[in-house]
Motif scaffolding. Structure first.
Motif, mmCIF file in Angstrom:
data_model
loop_
_atom_site.group_PDB
_atom_site.id
_atom_site.type_symbol
_atom_site.label_atom_id
_atom_site.label_comp_id
_atom_site.label_asym_id
_atom_site.label_seq_id
_atom_site.Cartn_x
_atom_site.Cartn_y
_atom_site.Cartn_z
ATOM 1 N N GLY A 35 -48.052 -37.753 51.250
ATOM 2 C CA GLY A 35 -46.686 -37.979 51.731
ATOM 3 C C GLY A 35 -46.690 -38.071 53.244
ATOM 4 O O GLY A 35 -47.333 -37.260 53.924
ATOM 5 N N TYR A 36 -45.980 -39.048 53.782
ATOM 6 C CA TYR A 36 -46.051 -39.299 55.216
ATOM 7 C C TYR A 36 -45.518 -38.146 56.054
ATOM 8 O O TYR A 36 -46.155 -37.721 57.023
ATOM 9 C CB TYR A 36 -45.300 -40.588 55.555
ATOM 10 N N TYR A 37 -44.347 -37.649 55.705
ATOM 11 C CA TYR A 37 -43.808 -36.539 56.489
ATOM 12 C C TYR A 37 -44.646 -35.275 56.353
ATOM 13 O O TYR A 37 -45.023 -34.664 57.378
ATOM 14 C CB TYR A 37 -42.348 -36.265 56.113
ATOM 15 N N PRO A 38 -44.991 -34.835 55.141
ATOM 16 C CA PRO A 38 -45.845 -33.638 55.044
ATOM 17 C C PRO A 38 -47.170 -33.797 55.783
ATOM 18 O O PRO A 38 -47.651 -32.863 56.429
ATOM 19 C CB PRO A 38 -46.070 -33.478 53.543
ATOM 20 N N ARG A 39 -47.749 -34.998 55.719
ATOM 21 C CA ARG A 39 -49.034 -35.219 56.398
ATOM 22 C C ARG A 39 -48.850 -35.204 57.914
ATOM 23 O O ARG A 39 -49.699 -34.680 58.645
ATOM 24 C CB ARG A 39 -49.642 -36.540 55.932
ATOM 25 N N ALA A 40 -47.754 -35.774 58.406
ATOM 26 C CA ALA A 40 -47.499 -35.768 59.851
ATOM 27 C C ALA A 40 -47.242 -34.358 60.363
ATOM 28 O O ALA A 40 -47.715 -33.972 61.437
ATOM 29 C CB ALA A 40 -46.307 -36.672 60.175
ATOM 30 N N LYS A 41 -46.499 -33.604 59.585
ATOM 31 C CA LYS A 41 -46.257 -32.202 59.953
ATOM 32 C C LYS A 41 -47.572 -31.434 59.980
ATOM 33 O O LYS A 41 -47.830 -30.636 60.903
ATOM 34 C CB LYS A 41 -45.284 -31.565 58.951
ATOM 35 N N LYS A 42 -48.420 -31.678 59.000
ATOM 36 C CA LYS A 42 -49.727 -31.033 58.941
ATOM 37 C C LYS A 42 -50.582 -31.451 60.130
ATOM 38 O O LYS A 42 -51.303 -30.627 60.721
ATOM 39 C CB LYS A 42 -50.427 -31.410 57.640
ATOM 40 N N ALA A 43 -50.505 -32.717 60.515
ATOM 41 C CA ALA A 43 -51.283 -33.212 61.660
ATOM 42 C C ALA A 43 -50.900 -32.467 62.933
ATOM 43 O O ALA A 43 -51.775 -32.076 63.724
ATOM 44 C CB ALA A 43 -51.060 -34.714 61.831
ATOM 45 N N ALA A 44 -49.601 -32.277 63.140
ATOM 46 C CA ALA A 44 -49.145 -31.555 64.328
ATOM 47 C C ALA A 44 -49.638 -30.114 64.308
ATOM 48 O O ALA A 44 -50.138 -29.590 65.308
ATOM 49 C CB ALA A 44 -47.617 -31.596 64.402
ATOM 50 N N SER A 45 -49.502 -29.470 63.152
ATOM 51 C CA SER A 45 -49.931 -28.076 63.020
ATOM 52 C C SER A 45 -51.429 -27.928 63.277
ATOM 53 O O SER A 45 -51.870 -27.017 63.987
ATOM 54 C CB SER A 45 -49.576 -27.562 61.616
ATOM 55 N N LEU A 46 -52.214 -28.849 62.722
ATOM 56 C CA LEU A 46 -53.662 -28.797 62.919
ATOM 57 C C LEU A 46 -54.034 -29.047 64.372
ATOM 58 O O LEU A 46 -54.942 -28.407 64.917
ATOM 59 C CB LEU A 46 -54.338 -29.829 62.025
ATOM 60 N N ALA A 47 -53.345 -29.979 65.012
ATOM 61 C CA ALA A 47 -53.624 -30.269 66.420
ATOM 62 C C ALA A 47 -53.386 -29.030 67.280
ATOM 63 O O ALA A 47 -54.224 -28.662 68.112
ATOM 64 C CB ALA A 47 -52.749 -31.425 66.910
ATOM 65 N N PHE A 48 -52.263 -28.371 67.063
ATOM 66 C CA PHE A 48 -51.948 -27.192 67.865
ATOM 67 C C PHE A 48 -52.908 -26.037 67.584
ATOM 68 O O PHE A 48 -53.343 -25.340 68.504
ATOM 69 C CB PHE A 48 -50.498 -26.752 67.615
ATOM 70 N N SER A 49 -53.257 -25.836 66.325
ATOM 71 C CA SER A 49 -54.156 -24.727 65.999
ATOM 72 C C SER A 49 -55.555 -24.961 66.561
ATOM 73 O O SER A 49 -56.209 -24.022 67.033
ATOM 74 C CB SER A 49 -54.218 -24.518 64.481
ATOM 75 N N HIS A 50 -56.032 -26.194 66.553
ATOM 76 C CA HIS A 50 -57.350 -26.498 67.114
ATOM 77 C C HIS A 50 -57.349 -26.340 68.632
ATOM 78 O O HIS A 50 -58.335 -25.860 69.211
ATOM 79 C CB HIS A 50 -57.787 -27.908 66.722
#
Length: 460
Positions: A389-404
């Motif tokens: 899903g585009y929105y869930p994946r985009a939200k996950k991308a942001a979360s992963l970027a910040f955590s890394h």
């Protein structure tokens, strides 16, 4: 045609994720294999400052003849094994498709002439300017703007272009405000809900044109989104951690082109292409230090790590001491590619060393570089494909970027000042607080986007 669904990355081993080699190379009619083991330069050029009208078209064509002749001649002199010439049409050339087609045919004919006479292999990528902006835009997927873009693609494909690409703008009117106010929620909305919807419609058409004309649908770029953020971050107008996150989020949007059937190479100014390659195995074009002719950046070396084509950025046809600017820029690209190809020919270890030196020289100094490290890209990509899903994946991308980024700072692998750390914490918290349901998220965002006309996206 059914869309592709990517549920696992194309690469498992970091050793295989390297420049010049893609899991699924793009094979051109003249024998060039992009991603097949050889790095090729891709030269991007444009006109000097001038008006483009019916009366000035002879001068326009004269400029393009001069540009591509200089490039082909330098390719011959430097023993370049092959190259790509990209034509990014200027707005009048898309509003008037016949002008764009004439420019394309001019460049194609000279490239083919040099190939026939001198054996210099060349390919042409056509990138029509996305003109779907402005008050007179009727709709994103019908009306005069939409029709002019498709006519430009069809005409240029008929004129001999090898690769079809675009810098699409669906959602940009919202994302411009997101950048202005560092609104990560609005960024996710623009890139995933609006951008991905637009990409689906647009790339279904482009792939159809490619199939009909025997050309290759290559890829899109989030240049108007992530590169705009990067340039503003470089000027210290917005936080670098925000820009870095936008880059990772934009990969979700650019991936849609491949899902719709595009084959690559992904377009050069989309630095998020590293994620597209990690997930899909398609070859990518990137630009780094060689793009300084158009914009400054903190990612001049790391951008080369997993590229399959090494590009510049749109450079004007003006005179420099060494020659005309496009020819000078092409030479720089050719020498960079020669170095990378020599390292690859020497040994796998030499190629990996060069890749890692490119990464290590940039990644500690800026979060925008850190999120482009091959190891980080692969780690994030392996998590992204688990989310659909585009929105869930985009939200996950942001979360992963910040955590890394946070993890890298904590371990001493990334430099961040106090202001950046404050933004990092606040932005990460905002992302975590977003709703999980795409419909709920969309409903909450629409009224907050003043420049959005939902009717133009079939949202009303």
């Amino acid at each position: 045609m059914a869309k592709q669904a990517f549920t696992k990355t194309a690469y498992e081993n970091l050793h295989d994720f390297i420049y010049g080699k893609a899991k699924y190379p793009v094979n051109l009619k003249n024998g060039m294999a992009i991603g097949g083991g050889t790095m090729y330069p891709e030269i991007n050029f444009t006109l000097p400052t001038m008006l483009i009208t019916q009366d000035t078209m002879p001068e326009v064509i004269k400029n393009y003849k001069e540009i591509i002749t200089g490039i082909c001649e330098r390719a011959r002199e430097l023993y370049v094994p092959g190259f790509v010439a990209e034509i990014e049409t200027l707005p009048p050339m898309t509003f008037n498709p016949q002008w764009g087609v004439e420019v394309c045919k001019t460049v194609v004919d000279i490239v083919k002439e040099y190939e026939a006479k001198h054996g210099i292999k060349g390919a042409v990528r056509i990138t029509p300017n996305d003109i779907r902006e402005g008050r007179d835009l009727e709709h994103m997927w019908h009306g005069k703007h939409w029709e002019a873009i498709l006519k430009t693609f069809e005409g240029c494909a008929g004129a001999g272009a090898d690769l079809l690409a675009i810098e699409s703008v669906g959602g940009k009117e919202v994302h411009d405000d997101a950048i202005m106010y560092c609104d990560i929620s609005k960024s996710i909305f623009a890139l995933s809900v609006l951008g991905c919807t637009d990409m689906n419609n647009l790339w279904t058409e482009i792939v159809g044109i490619a199939d009909k004309t025997g050309t290759i649908a290559s890829g899109d770029t989030a240049c108007g989104f992530a590169n705009t953020a990067m340039v503003l971050a470089e000027k210290n107008y917005i936080p670098r951690v925000f820009s870095a996150a936008v880059r990772v989020i934009s990969s979700v949007r650019s991936l849609v082109a491949i899902e719709c059937g595009a084959q690559g190479p992904h377009k050069d100014c989309g630095y998020e292409g590293v994620y597209v390659k990690a997930i899909t195995g398609t070859p990518i074009s990137t630009e780094g230090r060689t793009a300084a002719c158009a914009h400054l950046s903190p990612i001049g070396n790391i951008a080369a790590c997993v590229a399959d084509i090494w590009s510049n950025e749109s450079i004007q046809n003006i005179k420099l001491l060494g020659g005309m600017a496009p020819t000078v820029s092409f030479e720089q690209l050719a020498y960079d590619c020669r170095l990378m190809n020599t390292a690859s020919a020497k040994s796998d270890e030499a190629a990996l060393l060069l890749r890692d030196l490119h990464a290590d020289s940039d990644s500690r100094l800026d979060p925008q570089a850190y999120v482009l490290r091959p190891d980080v890209v692969l780690e994030i990509s392996k998590e992204l494909v688990k989310t659909q899903g585009y929105y869930p994946r985009a939200k996950k991308a942001a979360s992963l970027a910040f955590s890394h980024m946070q993890k890298a700072y904590d371990s001493g692998e990334l430099m961040l000042n106090d202001k950046e750390l404050m933004w990092l914490e606040n932005l990460a918290q905002t992302v975590e607080s977003l709703p999980s349901d795409a419909g709920e998220f969309t409903e909450s965002m629409i009224d907050d986007c003043e420049k959005l006309d939902p009717k133009k996206y079939n949202m009303e």
